[in-house]
Design a protein around this motif. Structure first.
Motif, PDB file in Angstrom:
ATOM      1  N   ALA A 274       0.841  -1.200   0.000  1.00  0.00           N
ATOM      2  CA  ALA A 274       0.000   0.000   0.000  1.00  0.00           C
ATOM      3  C   ALA A 274       0.873   1.245   0.000  1.00  0.00           C
ATOM      4  O   ALA A 274       1.876   1.317   0.723  1.00  0.00           O
ATOM      5  CB  ALA A 274      -0.916   0.008   1.220  1.00  0.00           C
ATOM      6  N   SER A 275       0.493   2.225  -0.813  1.00  0.00           N
ATOM      7  CA  SER A 275       1.252   3.476  -0.891  1.00  0.00           C
ATOM      8  C   SER A 275       0.873   4.450   0.209  1.00  0.00           C
ATOM      9  O   SER A 275       1.602   5.415   0.472  1.00  0.00           O
ATOM     10  CB  SER A 275       1.005   4.156  -2.245  1.00  0.00           C
ATOM     11  N   MET A 276      -0.265   4.207   0.857  1.00  0.00           N
ATOM     12  CA  MET A 276      -0.789   5.135   1.857  1.00  0.00           C
ATOM     13  C   MET A 276      -1.785   4.370   2.715  1.00  0.00           C
ATOM     14  O   MET A 276      -2.454   3.457   2.229  1.00  0.00           O
ATOM     15  CB  MET A 276      -1.470   6.314   1.145  1.00  0.00           C
ATOM     16  N   VAL A 277      -1.887   4.754   3.983  1.00  0.00           N
ATOM     17  CA  VAL A 277      -2.859   4.146   4.889  1.00  0.00           C
ATOM     18  C   VAL A 277      -3.721   5.247   5.488  1.00  0.00           C
ATOM     19  O   VAL A 277      -3.206   6.170   6.131  1.00  0.00           O
ATOM     20  CB  VAL A 277      -2.184   3.329   6.006  1.00  0.00           C
ATOM     21  N   LEU A 278      -5.031   5.184   5.254  1.00  0.00           N
ATOM     22  CA  LEU A 278      -5.983   6.141   5.798  1.00  0.00           C
ATOM     23  C   LEU A 278      -6.613   5.536   7.041  1.00  0.00           C
ATOM     24  O   LEU A 278      -7.104   4.403   7.003  1.00  0.00           O
ATOM     25  CB  LEU A 278      -7.041   6.484   4.753  1.00  0.00           C
ATOM     26  N   MET A 279      -6.603   6.292   8.137  1.00  0.00           N
ATOM     27  CA  MET A 279      -7.191   5.836   9.395  1.00  0.00           C
ATOM     28  C   MET A 279      -8.360   6.729   9.764  1.00  0.00           C
ATOM     29  O   MET A 279      -8.213   7.957   9.813  1.00  0.00           O
ATOM     30  CB  MET A 279      -6.144   5.849  10.509  1.00  0.00           C
ATOM     31  N   GLU A 280      -9.500   6.130  10.029  1.00  0.00           N
ATOM     32  CA  GLU A 280     -10.711   6.900  10.350  1.00  0.00           C
ATOM     33  C   GLU A 280     -11.211   6.561  11.742  1.00  0.00           C
ATOM     34  O   GLU A 280     -11.363   5.383  12.094  1.00  0.00           O
ATOM     35  CB  GLU A 280     -11.810   6.618   9.323  1.00  0.00           C
ATOM     36  N   CYS A 281     -11.477   7.596  12.528  1.00  0.00           N
ATOM     37  CA  CYS A 281     -12.076   7.462  13.864  1.00  0.00           C
ATOM     38  C   CYS A 281     -11.325   6.470  14.745  1.00  0.00           C
ATOM     39  O   CYS A 281     -11.894   5.469  15.204  1.00  0.00           O
ATOM     40  CB  CYS A 281     -13.550   7.082  13.752  1.00  0.00           C
ATOM     41  N   VAL A 282     -10.054   6.769  14.951  1.00  0.00           N
ATOM     42  CA  VAL A 282      -9.256   5.993  15.901  1.00  0.00           C
ATOM     43  C   VAL A 282      -8.613   6.972  16.878  1.00  0.00           C
ATOM     44  O   VAL A 282      -8.399   8.144  16.547  1.00  0.00           O
ATOM     45  CB  VAL A 282      -8.176   5.133  15.205  1.00  0.00           C
ATOM     46  N   PRO A 283      -8.293   6.535  18.093  1.00  0.00           N
ATOM     47  CA  PRO A 283      -7.670   7.440  19.059  1.00  0.00           C
ATOM     48  C   PRO A 283      -6.378   8.037  18.514  1.00  0.00           C
ATOM     49  O   PRO A 283      -5.601   7.375  17.828  1.00  0.00           O
ATOM     50  CB  PRO A 283      -7.405   6.528  20.261  1.00  0.00           C
ATOM     51  N   ALA A 284      -6.154   9.311  18.839  1.00  0.00           N
ATOM     52  CA  ALA A 284      -4.996  10.028  18.309  1.00  0.00           C
ATOM     53  C   ALA A 284      -3.681   9.338  18.661  1.00  0.00           C
ATOM     54  O   ALA A 284      -2.766   9.270  17.829  1.00  0.00           O
ATOM     55  CB  ALA A 284      -5.001  11.462  18.834  1.00  0.00           C
ATOM     56  N   ALA A 285      -3.575   8.822  19.874  1.00  0.00           N
ATOM     57  CA  ALA A 285      -2.331   8.169  20.298  1.00  0.00           C
ATOM     58  C   ALA A 285      -2.051   6.927  19.453  1.00  0.00           C
ATOM     59  O   ALA A 285      -0.899   6.665  19.082  1.00  0.00           O
ATOM     60  CB  ALA A 285      -2.398   7.809  21.774  1.00  0.00           C
ATOM     61  N   LEU A 286      -3.093   6.176  19.144  1.00  0.00           N
ATOM     62  CA  LEU A 286      -2.934   4.977  18.317  1.00  0.00           C
ATOM     63  C   LEU A 286      -2.507   5.356  16.910  1.00  0.00           C
ATOM     64  O   LEU A 286      -1.585   4.757  16.344  1.00  0.00           O
ATOM     65  CB  LEU A 286      -4.247   4.192  18.284  1.00  0.00           C
ATOM     66  N   ALA A 287      -3.148   6.358  16.332  1.00  0.00           N
ATOM     67  CA  ALA A 287      -2.799   6.782  14.974  1.00  0.00           C
ATOM     68  C   ALA A 287      -1.360   7.276  14.911  1.00  0.00           C
ATOM     69  O   ALA A 287      -0.636   7.008  13.945  1.00  0.00           O
ATOM     70  CB  ALA A 287      -3.759   7.862  14.495  1.00  0.00           C
ATOM     71  N   GLY A 288      -0.937   7.991  15.943  1.00  0.00           N
ATOM     72  CA  GLY A 288       0.437   8.475  15.980  1.00  0.00           C
ATOM     73  C   GLY A 288       1.438   7.343  16.070  1.00  0.00           C
ATOM     74  O   GLY A 288       2.492   7.374  15.410  1.00  0.00           O
ATOM     75  N   ALA A 289       1.119   6.337  16.875  1.00  0.00           N
ATOM     76  CA  ALA A 289       2.015   5.185  17.015  1.00  0.00           C
ATOM     77  C   ALA A 289       2.127   4.419  15.696  1.00  0.00           C
ATOM     78  O   ALA A 289       3.220   3.998  15.295  1.00  0.00           O
ATOM     79  CB  ALA A 289       1.517   4.268  18.130  1.00  0.00           C
ATOM     80  N   ILE A 290       1.001   4.246  15.014  1.00  0.00           N
ATOM     81  CA  ILE A 290       1.009   3.540  13.733  1.00  0.00           C
ATOM     82  C   ILE A 290       1.814   4.323  12.704  1.00  0.00           C
ATOM     83  O   ILE A 290       2.619   3.752  11.949  1.00  0.00           O
ATOM     84  CB  ILE A 290      -0.433   3.307  13.249  1.00  0.00           C
ATOM     85  N   THR A 291       1.639   5.638  12.677  1.00  0.00           N
ATOM     86  CA  THR A 291       2.376   6.477  11.733  1.00  0.00           C
ATOM     87  C   THR A 291       3.881   6.331  11.941  1.00  0.00           C
ATOM     88  O   THR A 291       4.650   6.244  10.973  1.00  0.00           O
ATOM     89  CB  THR A 291       1.960   7.946  11.887  1.00  0.00           C
ATOM     90  N   ALA A 292       4.311   6.282  13.191  1.00  0.00           N
ATOM     91  CA  ALA A 292       5.737   6.151  13.496  1.00  0.00           C
ATOM     92  C   ALA A 292       6.295   4.806  13.044  1.00  0.00           C
ATOM     93  O   ALA A 292       7.492   4.693  12.753  1.00  0.00           O
ATOM     94  CB  ALA A 292       5.964   6.338  14.992  1.00  0.00           C
ATOM     95  N   GLU A 293       5.432   3.798  12.966  1.00  0.00           N
ATOM     96  CA  GLU A 293       5.875   2.447  12.616  1.00  0.00           C
ATOM     97  C   GLU A 293       5.917   2.186  11.115  1.00  0.00           C
ATOM     98  O   GLU A 293       6.647   1.303  10.661  1.00  0.00           O
ATOM     99  CB  GLU A 293       4.943   1.408  13.258  1.00  0.00           C
ATOM    100  N   LEU A 294       5.139   2.940  10.333  1.00  0.00           N
ATOM    101  CA  LEU A 294       4.964   2.609   8.923  1.00  0.00           C
ATOM    102  C   LEU A 294       5.965   3.329   8.029  1.00  0.00           C
ATOM    103  O   LEU A 294       6.337   4.469   8.291  1.00  0.00           O
ATOM    104  CB  LEU A 294       3.545   2.951   8.466  1.00  0.00           C
TER     105      LEU A 294
END
Length: 263
Positions: free
Chosen positions: A175-195
């Motif tokens: 995947a060239s991009m991952v869109l995250m909808e309605c998830v806790p900000a801390a979780l989205a930030g952690a995922i962004t740091a990992e990808l």
């Protein structure tokens, strides 16, 4: 400057926020393009905001191809993402390729698929055949009947772990991009740091690579109760073009989303 997948990757690597708005016609496409919106999402949200349905489920592949063609005629620089509607890709990778090819031929530069790790094989199949993919995880509106409504996802430890695993599996599949909808900000930030690829958030806090809103929401046009993550940019801007520019500026400087827009 023509925006490509490589452009978005470079922006994310440099820490520059990516802007995305939904778009369904040539006139809005030209306006968003002029304002510097990098990515235009021809979303199946058109089923609700344009067709008046109560979900995205009635939208057809023919609907999507029509609106992709309209947007492609109006945009000169932005990267266009075509949403794969319900029932057009879940059966098999081969079905997904046939559907995605129609959107690419209509003018899309990338397609968006809803679903977690179980969509990894389909994602890989498309990418290997020259179709860039934006994966959509968290609250996936095509699964509204399974979720029992439009609810925040990833609040429990198990659910958060599943969403993180989904993101990694989809990125690993190409995947060239991952869109995250309605998830806790801390979780989205952690995922962004990992990808290794950019992330786009809608109701996913500020620590993602970029933001997306439905254009009718950020202009205050769509009736009914507004989601927590929505901000109406029209009152202060006074015009559609001004509101779009204000949105771009707010995403770029990090003032949107603010704390009140996050979970």
């Amino acid at each position: 400057m023509k925006i490509t997948v490589q452009t978005l990757m470079k922006l994310a690597q440099e820490g520059q926020k990516i802007t995305m708005l939904t778009c369904y016609d040539a006139s809005f496409a030209a306006t968003l393009d002029e304002a510097g919106v990098e990515t235009l999402l021809v979303g199946d949200s058109l089923g609700m905001v344009m067709q008046g349905a109560d979900s995205t489920l009635p939208v057809t592949l023919e609907d999507m191809a029509y609106h992709v063609r309209c947007v492609a005629r109006g945009a000169r620089n932005a990267l266009i993402i075509g949403d794969m509607p319900f029932g057009s890709y879940q059966e098999s990778p081969q079905q997904a390729f046939a559907s995605a090819a129609k959107l690419m031929q209509a003018g899309a530069h990338m397609v968006k698929l809803e679903g977690g790790a179980f969509m990894a094989d389909t994602t890989r199949f498309l990418v290997e055949r020259g179709i860039p993919v934006c994966s959509h995880i968290g609250l996936t509106p095509q699964y509204v009947n399974t979720f029992g409504g439009y609810r925040v996802q990833g609040k429990s430890e198990d659910d958060a772990a599943r969403i993180r695993a989904d993101a990694r599996a989809l990125a690993d599949a190409g995947a060239s991009m991952v869109l995250m909808e309605c998830v806790p900000a801390a979780l989205a930030g952690a995922i962004t740091a990992e990808l290794p690829v950019p992330t786009i958030g809608i109701g996913a806090g500020p620590e993602v690579s970029g933001q997306v809103l439905v254009i009718y929401d950020m202009l205050g046009v769509y009736p009914g109760k507004k989601a927590r993550f929505v901000k109406n940019f029209m009152p202060e801007a006074g015009s559609i073009a001004g509101a779009v520019k204000a949105y771009v500026h707010a995403v770029k400087n990090g003032s949107f989303p603010a704390a009140e827009h996050c979970f």
